[in-house]
Scaffold this motif. Sequence first.
Motif, PDB file in Angstrom:
ATOM      1  N   GLY A  90     -49.921  25.237  16.268  1.00 46.73           N
ATOM      2  CA  GLY A  90     -50.887  24.200  16.626  1.00 46.73           C
ATOM      3  C   GLY A  90     -51.251  24.254  18.100  1.00 46.73           C
ATOM      4  N   ALA A  91     -50.271  24.492  18.945  1.00 44.18           N
ATOM      5  CA  ALA A  91     -50.530  24.595  20.382  1.00 44.18           C
ATOM      6  C   ALA A  91     -51.413  25.800  20.687  1.00 44.18           C
ATOM      7  N   LEU A  92     -51.148  26.919  20.025  1.00 42.20           N
ATOM      8  CA  LEU A  92     -51.970  28.114  20.243  1.00 42.20           C
ATOM      9  C   LEU A  92     -53.411  27.872  19.796  1.00 42.20           C
ATOM     10  N   ARG A  93     -53.591  27.178  18.675  1.00 45.73           N
ATOM     11  CA  ARG A  93     -54.947  26.867  18.204  1.00 45.73           C
ATOM     12  C   ARG A  93     -55.683  25.975  19.204  1.00 45.73           C
ATOM     13  N   LYS A  94     -54.969  24.984  19.774  1.00 45.26           N
ATOM     14  CA  LYS A  94     -55.596  24.089  20.745  1.00 45.26           C
ATOM     15  C   LYS A  94     -55.992  24.837  22.006  1.00 45.26           C
ATOM     16  N   VAL A  95     -55.114  25.703  22.488  1.00 43.35           N
ATOM     17  CA  VAL A  95     -55.430  26.481  23.690  1.00 43.35           C
ATOM     18  C   VAL A  95     -56.660  27.344  23.449  1.00 43.35           C
ATOM     19  N   GLU A  96     -56.722  27.939  22.278  1.00 50.50           N
ATOM     20  CA  GLU A  96     -57.866  28.784  21.946  1.00 50.50           C
ATOM     21  C   GLU A  96     -59.146  27.941  21.813  1.00 50.50           C
ATOM     22  N   ARG A  97     -59.041  26.811  21.148  1.00 49.68           N
ATOM     23  CA  ARG A  97     -60.208  25.945  20.946  1.00 49.68           C
ATOM     24  C   ARG A  97     -60.711  25.391  22.281  1.00 49.68           C
ATOM     25  N   TRP A  98     -59.797  25.013  23.162  1.00 49.14           N
ATOM     26  CA  TRP A  98     -60.181  24.443  24.453  1.00 49.14           C
ATOM     27  C   TRP A  98     -60.528  25.521  25.478  1.00 49.14           C
ATOM     28  N   ARG A  99     -60.327  26.785  25.099  1.00 50.13           N
ATOM     29  CA  ARG A  99     -60.618  27.936  25.976  1.00 50.13           C
ATOM     30  C   ARG A  99     -59.887  27.836  27.311  1.00 50.13           C
ATOM     31  N   VAL A 100     -58.636  27.392  27.261  1.00 51.96           N
ATOM     32  CA  VAL A 100     -57.809  27.297  28.458  1.00 51.96           C
ATOM     33  C   VAL A 100     -57.422  28.694  28.932  1.00 51.96           C
ATOM     34  N   MET A 101     -57.100  29.564  27.991  1.00 45.80           N
ATOM     35  CA  MET A 101     -56.748  30.952  28.271  1.00 45.80           C
ATOM     36  C   MET A 101     -56.907  31.736  26.985  1.00 45.80           C
ATOM     37  N   GLY A 102     -56.849  33.047  27.072  1.00 48.78           N
ATOM     38  CA  GLY A 102     -56.956  33.882  25.891  1.00 48.78           C
ATOM     39  C   GLY A 102     -55.708  33.780  25.023  1.00 48.78           C
ATOM     40  N   PHE A 103     -55.844  34.209  23.773  1.00 48.08           N
ATOM     41  CA  PHE A 103     -54.743  34.113  22.810  1.00 48.08           C
ATOM     42  C   PHE A 103     -53.495  34.846  23.291  1.00 48.08           C
ATOM     43  N   HIS A 104     -53.642  36.069  23.781  1.00 48.15           N
ATOM     44  CA  HIS A 104     -52.482  36.847  24.212  1.00 48.15           C
ATOM     45  C   HIS A 104     -51.780  36.197  25.403  1.00 48.15           C
ATOM     46  N   ASP A 105     -52.546  35.642  26.340  1.00 51.92           N
ATOM     47  CA  ASP A 105     -51.952  34.929  27.466  1.00 51.92           C
ATOM     48  C   ASP A 105     -51.232  33.668  26.988  1.00 51.92           C
ATOM     49  N   ALA A 106     -51.798  32.996  25.992  1.00 49.02           N
ATOM     50  CA  ALA A 106     -51.162  31.794  25.453  1.00 49.02           C
ATOM     51  C   ALA A 106     -49.831  32.136  24.786  1.00 49.02           C
ATOM     52  N   VAL A 107     -49.798  33.230  24.037  1.00 42.87           N
ATOM     53  CA  VAL A 107     -48.537  33.654  23.404  1.00 42.87           C
ATOM     54  C   VAL A 107     -47.502  33.981  24.473  1.00 42.87           C
ATOM     55  N   ALA A 108     -47.901  34.705  25.507  1.00 47.22           N
ATOM     56  CA  ALA A 108     -46.971  35.030  26.601  1.00 47.22           C
ATOM     57  C   ALA A 108     -46.475  33.761  27.290  1.00 47.22           C
ATOM     58  N   ALA A 109     -47.361  32.768  27.434  1.00 49.37           N
ATOM     59  CA  ALA A 109     -46.972  31.509  28.070  1.00 49.37           C
ATOM     60  C   ALA A 109     -45.923  30.762  27.256  1.00 49.37           C
ATOM     61  N   CYS A 110     -45.884  31.011  25.944  1.00 50.71           N
ATOM     62  CA  CYS A 110     -44.927  30.333  25.061  1.00 50.71           C
ATOM     63  C   CYS A 110     -43.668  31.166  24.805  1.00 50.71           C
ATOM     64  N   THR A 111     -43.675  32.418  25.198  1.00 46.80           N
ATOM     65  CA  THR A 111     -42.569  33.311  24.837  1.00 46.80           C
ATOM     66  C   THR A 111     -41.959  34.007  26.051  1.00 46.80           C
ATOM     67  N   LEU A 112     -42.649  34.998  26.583  1.00 49.99           N
ATOM     68  CA  LEU A 112     -42.097  35.818  27.662  1.00 49.99           C
ATOM     69  C   LEU A 112     -41.899  35.038  28.955  1.00 49.99           C
ATOM     70  N   ARG A 113     -42.867  34.235  29.335  1.00 48.20           N
ATOM     71  CA  ARG A 113     -42.753  33.523  30.617  1.00 48.20           C
ATOM     72  C   ARG A 113     -41.590  32.541  30.653  1.00 48.20           C
TER      73      ARG A 113
END
Length: 87
Positions: free
Chosen positions: A17-40
């Motif tokens: 749900g968070a990834l969908r919101k980030v994508e919908r709001w165009r805060v950052m790209g999908f791959h950056d959003a995944v990294a923000a939730c995992t690697l970072r």
Amino acid sequence: WCRRGGRRAGSLVSLGGALRKVERWRVMGFHDAVAACTLRPARLLGAERQHGTLRAGARADLVALSAAGEVLATWVSGREVFRAKTR
């Protein structure tokens, strides 16, 4: 979880749900959003050798998402622990 005054200290939004919101709001790209939730976060905690990455020797915790961001399957330490029912 609530703090004093009723403010939330956490979130009820799932990772998908968070990834969908980030994508919908165009805060950052999908791959950056995944990294923000995992690697970072793993790097911040000093755990990136085992968590938040797909590399040899890591724990192999993985979530497979559909194009719509729905959880299709989950693995923990390389073992499948969840698979969505097919429609």
